[in-house]
Design an enzyme around this catalytic site. Structure first.
Site, PDB file in Angstrom:
ATOM      1  N   GLY A 249       8.083 -53.321  -0.765  1.00  0.00           N
ATOM      2  CA  GLY A 249       7.647 -52.424   0.301  1.00  0.00           C
ATOM      3  C   GLY A 249       7.271 -53.083   1.609  1.00  0.00           C
ATOM      4  N   GLU A 291       8.478 -57.605  -5.814  1.00  0.00           N
ATOM      5  CA  GLU A 291       9.854 -57.104  -5.784  1.00  0.00           C
ATOM      6  C   GLU A 291      10.331 -56.714  -4.396  1.00  0.00           C
ATOM      7  OE1 GLU A 291       9.739 -54.662  -9.982  1.00  0.00           O
ATOM      8  OE2 GLU A 291       9.026 -53.661  -8.185  1.00  0.00           O
ATOM      9  N   PRO A 292      10.477 -57.657  -3.503  1.00  0.00           N
ATOM     10  CA  PRO A 292      10.973 -57.295  -2.174  1.00  0.00           C
ATOM     11  C   PRO A 292      12.463 -56.940  -2.210  1.00  0.00           C
ATOM     12  CG  PRO A 292      10.789 -59.675  -2.362  1.00  0.00           C
ATOM     13  CD  PRO A 292      10.236 -59.104  -3.640  1.00  0.00           C
ATOM     14  N   CYS A 362      31.298 -34.501   9.557  1.00  0.00           N
ATOM     15  CA  CYS A 362      31.151 -33.110   9.967  1.00  0.00           C
ATOM     16  C   CYS A 362      29.745 -32.591   9.713  1.00  0.00           C
ATOM     17  CB  CYS A 362      32.177 -32.253   9.243  1.00  0.00           C
ATOM     18  SG  CYS A 362      33.799 -32.536   9.913  1.00  0.00           S
ATOM     19  N   GLU A 363      28.800 -33.169  10.422  1.00  0.00           N
ATOM     20  CA  GLU A 363      27.383 -32.774  10.365  1.00  0.00           C
ATOM     21  C   GLU A 363      26.825 -33.031  11.755  1.00  0.00           C
ATOM     22  OE1 GLU A 363      25.281 -31.798   7.818  1.00  0.00           O
ATOM     23  OE2 GLU A 363      26.964 -31.766   6.400  1.00  0.00           O
TER      24      GLU A 363
HETATM   25  C1  LIG Z   1      12.496 -49.710  -3.853  1.00  0.00           C
HETATM   26  C2  LIG Z   1      11.689 -50.527  -4.760  1.00  0.00           C
HETATM   27  C3  LIG Z   1      11.384 -51.841  -4.413  1.00  0.00           C
HETATM   28  C4  LIG Z   1      11.821 -52.480  -3.130  1.00  0.00           C
HETATM   29  O1  LIG Z   1      11.239 -51.916  -2.008  1.00  0.00           O
HETATM   30  P1  LIG Z   1      11.517 -52.516  -0.555  1.00  0.00           P
HETATM   31  O2  LIG Z   1      10.820 -51.585   0.345  1.00  0.00           O
HETATM   32  O3  LIG Z   1      12.985 -52.516  -0.357  1.00  0.00           O
HETATM   33  O4  LIG Z   1      10.935 -53.891  -0.546  1.00  0.00           O
HETATM   34  C5  LIG Z   1      10.673 -52.591  -5.334  1.00  0.00           C
HETATM   35  N1  LIG Z   1      10.257 -52.065  -6.501  1.00  0.00           N
HETATM   36  C6  LIG Z   1      10.534 -50.798  -6.859  1.00  0.00           C
HETATM   37  C7  LIG Z   1      10.085 -50.293  -8.161  1.00  0.00           C
HETATM   38  C8  LIG Z   1      11.244 -49.981  -5.997  1.00  0.00           C
HETATM   39  O5  LIG Z   1      11.507 -48.728  -6.353  1.00  0.00           O
END
Ligand SMILES: *Cc1c(COP(=O)(O)O)cnc(C)c1O
Length: 432
Positions: A249, A291-292, A362-363
């Site tokens: 995130g 988890e980036p 087409c939007e």
């Molecule tokens: C989407 C997601 C991420 C990655 O988020 P980013 O905003 O792209 O860093 C990591 N973990 C989970 C579970 C997600 O759903």
């Protein structure tokens, strides 16, 4: 142009990426074209990996959230950089599998994994399955029994954090389809139930509070809540959680005015909170996972288009239509996302007019950029939209039966095709 490090201008006054002339690449591969700088992707992987090593003394793991951009080549790059990978579907898992990604470093997420997907994960010995809900837990337990295996699981927790980001990508609060809530005891209940199941090994808790977050505060609050929750599980139920996954995130710079905190700074501050609260609750420091997704690939990509018609509606608006649109980048129509763009053959020219960049679908909402100041623009010009490395190719569709563009990666001054352009035959491939 400062949003992407590898962009420059050459002696012809053309835009360059990783030292290569973007106009020449557009000629060679055609437009629309996704261009990605592999050196930047690798550098971003290392920034995270080094920070995790520095602040958690090796007791950490960075997973690349592959939904941001997944293909075989990307999985190989991530593996070479020593990261794990997070997948949210059978298709993403299949891609990792086919790329030869070590399955013990794969984490499987998702709020509605099917039986088939869970079986695929169990059969291939995926490292962790991140349980979203009770139905899934029961299904997984059944599959584990059928396969005579014990499955290591983590749990998707809603920590009750309201991160200041777009509503559609805010996932930490109780009104969310993802995970189980902390505040009403749901999380505690499912985990103590899981601990009683024979083929399930409870190892972790996970949360992901949203995407494109610029504040550090929600991450600190989340870490505090999650570590306290681990303490509660130990004190109340004797359950030892050894792994804390804090999700992704981290915000990126889409526009000059965006100001993300450095990732090292995030990790440093979060690690301080994790250590403090772990000490206070007298629990062993858990292994930390992050988890980036967006922040690894987003700033590594641009999309190159050719300008078609320029429609000047006096006193209203000028529409500059390009040969792609919401089919290759749905982020404006979905989230109202904004982008910067430059003219590939005169990136440094002064802005002369405010235009709207429209797609060819087409939007009426098929817009890439509303109201951007650009130099005089005409039919045939090449336009590069910046910072499109994340959630563009991965969210692309064949709407209007438009073939998806190819992806070209640049590494060490060389370009390499990693995803081919779709053909019209690809479009009708499954038609009967
Ligand atoms: C989407 C997601 C991420 C990655 O988020 P980013 O905003 O792209 O860093 C990591 N973990 C989970 C579970 C997600 O759903």
């Amino acid at each position: 142009m400062q949003t992407i490090k590898s962009l420059g201008i050459n002696e012809k006054n053309h835009l360059t990426m990783g030292g290569l002339d973007v106009a020449r690449l557009a000629k060679e591969y055609g437009t629309p074209l996704y261009l990605m700088d592999e050196d930047i992707i690798r550098e971003n992987c290392r920034i995270y990996k080094n920070a995790m090593d520095k602040y958690y003394g090796g007791n950490g793991l960075v997973l690349y959230a592959s939904k941001a951009f997944s293909c075989l080549h990307m999985c190989r790059v991530v593996h070479e950089e020593g990261l794990g990978i997070d997948v949210v579907s059978g298709g993403e898992l299949y891609t990792a599998l086919k790329a030869g990604f070590p399955m013990e470093k794969v984490y499987f997420h998702g709020n509605n994994k099917t039986r088939q997907e869970l079986e695929m994960a169990v059969e291939n010995n995926v490292g962790r399955i991140v349980i979203d809900n009770r139905t899934e837990l029961e299904l997984l337990s059944e599959i584990a029994r059928e396969h005579d295996k014990t499955i290591a699981v983590s749990f998707r927790i809603k920590p009750g954090i309201d991160a200041h980001t777009h509503e559609f990508i805010m996932t930490g609060q109780i009104d969310s389809k993802f995970g189980v809530a902390l505040e009403n005891g749901e999380a505690e209940e499912i985990i103590s139930f899981a601990a009683s199941l024979p083929n399930i090994n409870v190892v972790g808790v996970h949360c992901h509070i949203g995407s494109q977050i610029f504040d550090i505060e929600p991450f600190l609050l989340t870490a505090e809540k999650m570590v306290n929750f681990i303490g509660d599980l130990k004190d109340k139920h004797g359950i030892e959680i050894t792994e804390l996954n804090l999700g992704g995130g981290y915000g990126i710079k889409y526009l000059e005015q965006d100001n993300p905190v450095s990732y090292d700074e995030y990790i440093k501050n979060v690690s301080r909170v994790v250590k403090e609260v772990s000490d206070k609750r007298k629990i062993k420091l858990p292994k930390i996972i992050m988890e980036p997704g967006r922040s690894i690939v987003g700033p590594a990509g641009i999309t190159v288009y050719t300008v078609g018609n320029v429609k000047r509606i006096p006193d209203v608006r000028t529409y500059v239509s390009v040969d792609g649109g919401m089919c290759d980048n749905p982020r404006h129509i979905m989230y109202g996302a904004n982008y910067e763009a430059v003219l590939v053959e005169k990136p440094a020219a002064a802005a002369q007019e405010v235009v709207t960049i429209a797609g060819k679908c087409c939007e009426s909402g098929d817009i890439l950029i509303r109201d951007i100041a650009l130099p005089q623009i005409k039919t045939g010009d090449l336009l590069a939209v910046l910072v499109t490395g994340a959630y563009n190719y991965s969210m692309a569709s064949n709407y209007n039966r438009i073939p998806r563009p190819p992806v070209v990666m640049i590494k060490g001054g060389k370009a390499k095709l990693v995803v081919k352009r779709e053909s019209y035959d690809d479009i009708i491939l499954n038609d009967i």
